[in-house]
Design a protein around this motif. Structure first.
Motif, PDB file in Angstrom:
ATOM      1  N   ALA A   1       0.836  -1.207   0.000  1.00 41.58           N
ATOM      2  CA  ALA A   1       0.000   0.000   0.000  1.00 41.58           C
ATOM      3  C   ALA A   1       0.870   1.256   0.000  1.00 41.58           C
ATOM      4  CB  ALA A   1      -0.937  -0.007   1.204  1.00 41.58           C
ATOM      5  N   LEU A   2       1.944   1.261   0.757  1.00 38.39           N
ATOM      6  CA  LEU A   2       2.849   2.403   0.800  1.00 38.39           C
ATOM      7  C   LEU A   2       3.504   2.632  -0.557  1.00 38.39           C
ATOM      8  CD1 LEU A   2       4.143   4.596   2.541  1.00 38.39           C
ATOM      9  CD2 LEU A   2       5.935   2.965   3.116  1.00 38.39           C
ATOM     10  N   VAL A   3       3.937   1.576  -1.223  1.00 39.04           N
ATOM     11  CA  VAL A   3       4.542   1.699  -2.554  1.00 39.04           C
ATOM     12  C   VAL A   3       3.519   2.243  -3.553  1.00 39.04           C
ATOM     13  CG1 VAL A   3       5.478   0.372  -4.492  1.00 39.04           C
ATOM     14  CG2 VAL A   3       6.308  -0.048  -2.183  1.00 39.04           C
TER      15      VAL A   3
ATOM     16  N   GLN B   1       1.561   6.704  -6.796  1.00 35.76           N
ATOM     17  CA  GLN B   1       0.421   7.524  -7.218  1.00 35.76           C
ATOM     18  C   GLN B   1       0.684   9.001  -6.943  1.00 35.76           C
ATOM     19  OE1 GLN B   1      -2.071   6.401  -8.936  1.00 35.76           O
ATOM     20  NE2 GLN B   1      -3.087   8.367  -9.083  1.00 35.76           N
ATOM     21  N   PHE B   2       1.253   9.323  -5.788  1.00 32.45           N
ATOM     22  CA  PHE B   2       1.577  10.705  -5.445  1.00 32.45           C
ATOM     23  C   PHE B   2       2.597  11.280  -6.423  1.00 32.45           C
ATOM     24  CE2 PHE B   2       4.191  13.847  -3.198  1.00 32.45           C
ATOM     25  CZ  PHE B   2       3.212  14.789  -2.913  1.00 32.45           C
ATOM     26  N   SER B   3       3.625  10.512  -6.734  1.00 29.38           N
ATOM     27  CA  SER B   3       4.652  10.961  -7.674  1.00 29.38           C
ATOM     28  C   SER B   3       4.058  11.191  -9.067  1.00 29.38           C
ATOM     29  CB  SER B   3       5.782   9.934  -7.744  1.00 29.38           C
ATOM     30  OG  SER B   3       6.739  10.309  -8.678  1.00 29.38           O
ATOM     31  N   ALA B   4       3.212  10.304  -9.518  1.00 30.39           N
ATOM     32  CA  ALA B   4       2.567  10.452 -10.819  1.00 30.39           C
ATOM     33  C   ALA B   4       1.666  11.677 -10.843  1.00 30.39           C
ATOM     34  CB  ALA B   4       1.778   9.203 -11.168  1.00 30.39           C
ATOM     35  N   SER B   5       0.960  11.920  -9.758  1.00 28.00           N
ATOM     36  CA  SER B   5       0.087  13.085  -9.657  1.00 28.00           C
ATOM     37  C   SER B   5       0.898  14.377  -9.707  1.00 28.00           C
ATOM     38  CB  SER B   5      -0.717  13.016  -8.363  1.00 28.00           C
ATOM     39  OG  SER B   5      -1.465  14.177  -8.185  1.00 28.00           O
TER      40      SER B   5
END
Length: 187
Positions: free
Chosen positions: A18-20, A25-29
């Motif tokens: 889940a952390l990965v 997802q945060f980096s892609a956003s």
């Protein structure tokens, strides 16, 4: 006891996965937001550059007056650029003025931002977005050397724009460039 250890291991594996996923997802956003801001900045500077290119090509058209003023500040930026052209009815004095708008922090340094206003016969007739970082117009001879306006054959313009949104310290690239050299037919 084995059941408790299995449940703890499953929870640890799930938490790691889940952390990965969340960090990816945060980096892609963040990359998507930065790309969108970059596109906005490039679009703004290309529109301003296209307008400036059209204006520079018309220097001296239908009049004996040409470039009358190029004023630079201590940083080498053009604060006033004045030239003449005729619109088929009367001579028009076109002037671009660099106006300070605000200051932002980029990598710990204060960076001044500007807006470029356009005047037609000393009447305001539009301007750029207030995110310019640099604006330079140079009058050149046929060999590309900077000369006084009366001796000019070419005109070179350069613009640098800061991103209008976001945190410049967190972005990979914080500005866009545009530049070109034109040979107005009438100078």
């Amino acid at each position: 006891m084995q059941l408790i250890i299995d449940n703890i291991l499953a929870a640890l594996v799930y938490s790691s996965v889940a952390l990965v996923v969340i960090s990816t997802q945060f980096s892609a956003s963040q990359t998507t937001v930065e790309s969108t801001i970059s596109y906005m900045s490039k679009k703004q500077i290309l529109e301003l550059g296209a307008t400036l290119e059209q204006e520079l090509k018309l220097i001296g058209q239908g009049t004996t007056n040409k470039i009358t003023q190029v004023i630079n500040n201590a940083d080498g930026q053009t604060t006033r650029f004045t030239f003449w052209r005729n619109n088929g009815v009367s001579d028009l004095k076109i002037e671009f003025r660099l106006v300070a708008t605000d200051t932002i922090m980029v990598n710990g340094d204060q960076v001044k931002r500007y807006r470029m206003d356009r005047y037609e016969n000393d009447v305001y007739s539009g301007g750029s977005v207030p995110t310019l970082r640099d604006f330079v117009v140079e009058t050149l001879d046929a060999n590309g050397n900077v000369v006084v306006p009366a001796s000019a054959v070419l005109v070179r313009a350069r613009i640098r724009d800061t991103y209008p949104l976001g945190d410049p310290d967190e972005m990979h690239i914080g500005h866009s460039f545009w530049g070109m050299t034109v040979r107005p037919e009438n100078i």
